[in-house]
Design a protein around this motif. Sequence first.
Motif, PDB file in Angstrom:
ATOM      1  N   SER A  92     -90.905 -14.768  32.571  1.00  0.00           N
ATOM      2  CA  SER A  92     -90.068 -15.931  32.885  1.00  0.00           C
ATOM      3  C   SER A  92     -89.620 -15.952  34.345  1.00  0.00           C
ATOM      4  CB  SER A  92     -88.844 -15.954  31.963  1.00  0.00           C
ATOM      5  OG  SER A  92     -88.070 -14.777  32.125  1.00  0.00           O
ATOM      6  N   ASN A 129     -82.053 -20.146  34.345  1.00  0.00           N
ATOM      7  CA  ASN A 129     -83.289 -20.472  35.057  1.00  0.00           C
ATOM      8  C   ASN A 129     -84.452 -19.570  34.660  1.00  0.00           C
ATOM      9  OD1 ASN A 129     -84.720 -22.158  36.871  1.00  0.00           O
ATOM     10  ND2 ASN A 129     -84.548 -20.628  38.494  1.00  0.00           N
ATOM     11  N   ASN A 151     -87.940 -19.384  33.526  1.00  0.00           N
ATOM     12  CA  ASN A 151     -89.004 -20.369  33.653  1.00  0.00           C
ATOM     13  C   ASN A 151     -90.351 -19.695  33.388  1.00  0.00           C
ATOM     14  OD1 ASN A 151     -90.694 -22.475  34.256  1.00  0.00           O
ATOM     15  ND2 ASN A 151     -89.967 -22.766  36.361  1.00  0.00           N
ATOM     16  N   ASN A 199     -82.892 -23.323  29.289  1.00  0.00           N
ATOM     17  CA  ASN A 199     -83.774 -22.752  30.300  1.00  0.00           C
ATOM     18  C   ASN A 199     -85.052 -23.572  30.334  1.00  0.00           C
ATOM     19  OD1 ASN A 199     -82.562 -20.149  31.469  1.00  0.00           O
ATOM     20  ND2 ASN A 199     -82.222 -19.839  29.274  1.00  0.00           N
ATOM     21  N   SER A 200     -86.093 -23.028  30.856  1.00  0.00           N
ATOM     22  CA  SER A 200     -87.374 -23.747  30.922  1.00  0.00           C
ATOM     23  C   SER A 200     -88.477 -22.903  30.299  1.00  0.00           C
ATOM     24  CB  SER A 200     -87.720 -24.079  32.383  1.00  0.00           C
ATOM     25  OG  SER A 200     -86.747 -24.926  32.953  1.00  0.00           O
ATOM     26  N   ASN A 241     -85.198 -26.264  25.819  1.00  0.00           N
ATOM     27  CA  ASN A 241     -86.280 -25.626  26.570  1.00  0.00           C
ATOM     28  C   ASN A 241     -87.497 -26.533  26.531  1.00  0.00           C
ATOM     29  OD1 ASN A 241     -85.686 -22.664  27.559  1.00  0.00           O
ATOM     30  ND2 ASN A 241     -84.625 -22.837  25.593  1.00  0.00           N
TER      31      ASN A 241
END
Length: 508
Positions: A234, A278, A280, A302-303, A331
């Motif tokens: 991530s 954050n 990702n 988050n992503s 997400n």
Amino acid sequence: AAAATTTTTTTTTIRGVPTPRPPIREATPGAYRVDGIDGPSNDNDLLEDEYDTTTVPTQEQQQSILDAHLVEQQGYTDHEDILRQIQSLEGRNENLDIVEAVVQEEPKFWQKKSARIGFAVLVTVVIAVVVVSVVLAAGNTNSSPVLASSNETISPAPTFMPSASPSLEPTTAEFTILYNFVAANSLDNGAALEDPSSPQYQALKWLYQNTNLNEYADTQRMQRYAMAVLYFSSNGEEWTVSDNWLSHLPECEWYNKGVTFCDAVSSGVSNFDLNENNLNGKLPAELYLLSDTLVSLNLNANSLKGTLPTEFGLLTKLTSLNEFGLNLNDNELSGPIPTEFGQLVGVGKLDLAANNLTGPIISELGLLTAMESLNLGTNQLASSIPEQLFSLVNLVNLDLHENEITGTVSTAFGLLTNLVDLNLDFNQHAGTIPTEFGLLVALESLKLDNNNLTGTVPSALSLLTMLGLLWLHENDFEGPYTCPPSSVIDDCRISCSSYFNAECRTLT
């Protein structure tokens, strides 16, 4: 024994009778005297000890005895055999100088014996080399994973603060042991480790560089590995906060928003909270390795991408005693809800809202009878509501809004008497509102707007004295119906969506 080089005649006393000794002949080259064995140190001493008569044997007698013993010389095996043969002559009038003659042939025997011993030693050495080679070859094979135990010592790379992006390619036997250990404890049998660019392989290299690696129990090795996989998967270097992550410090001291990161007894990660940080990248399945101690996992806002790992069905310690449970809200996750999630029987909260999930609402969720909050809103789930969900009598919050849910609104909703918040808006529900909704006496918020509902609004809703929000607009209801007084319902929308428009509170 030394070879004699002179001939000497001496006189000695044998059994009290002085008599000249027979000459000690010059030894044949290569012959040995029987010195240092059972006492005698030279021929004269031997004759004194063994010769049992006062008569000196004649030359013919000496030769006769010599010939007799030389016939049997191949049967002699050592000096002691020769002495035993000589001792048998005690009491006979024979010259024991034959000792020298007999042992003149002995070097040949010892040469043969030495050759046999040398050959045996050579064969033994060859066998030992072959055995050692086979053992070493078996130890280095990689044909099948070998589970490393806590007793195996691994020599880590000499770094005090491991690098977040390890660059060296480990090739040592110790790395192979760790590789096989991690592979054996992975549900994919280490398939992800085969790609050197994968987060899993990067996490393994980082773990190998841990200065305290040999001090970790197997469970802690896997715990650090799982958390490192999340970091590399991530884009951990871009996290909002990543204090102490991938440091030599215990993972319980790594950044976590939760008050208590680890279980006080086992030092296992229990409350994992990195919401709005954050993250990702792909949500890694390896977090299931925390299943022994993990009671809540909050990665909200988050992503994170990819599908929901089926391995998360192993997080069976998730509990209703924690406010987060399993929270992956907001997400970028996609794909269906795994049926394995039906194994999370102790979870109190399951929040998968605001993703891109597809497929049906799985009936296995009806097995999660301890669940108090289920949020699947804002996805692309396309199915009717399975009847099994109505067995979740402990539900306080049920949010299925903004999906593609079809079918009628079931009368079984009346069984969920603990519901406080029910949100079914922005779907494709058809039919009428069941009068059984009047049984939901704890309900404080009901949203059925933006569906295809028809018929009349049931008067049973007036029984919901705790209801503060009622949204029924954007349907095809028939009137008349007027919202209860504002003293009962603060936000009531029947015919339109405007909170400020009084006409929206009345259905004519």
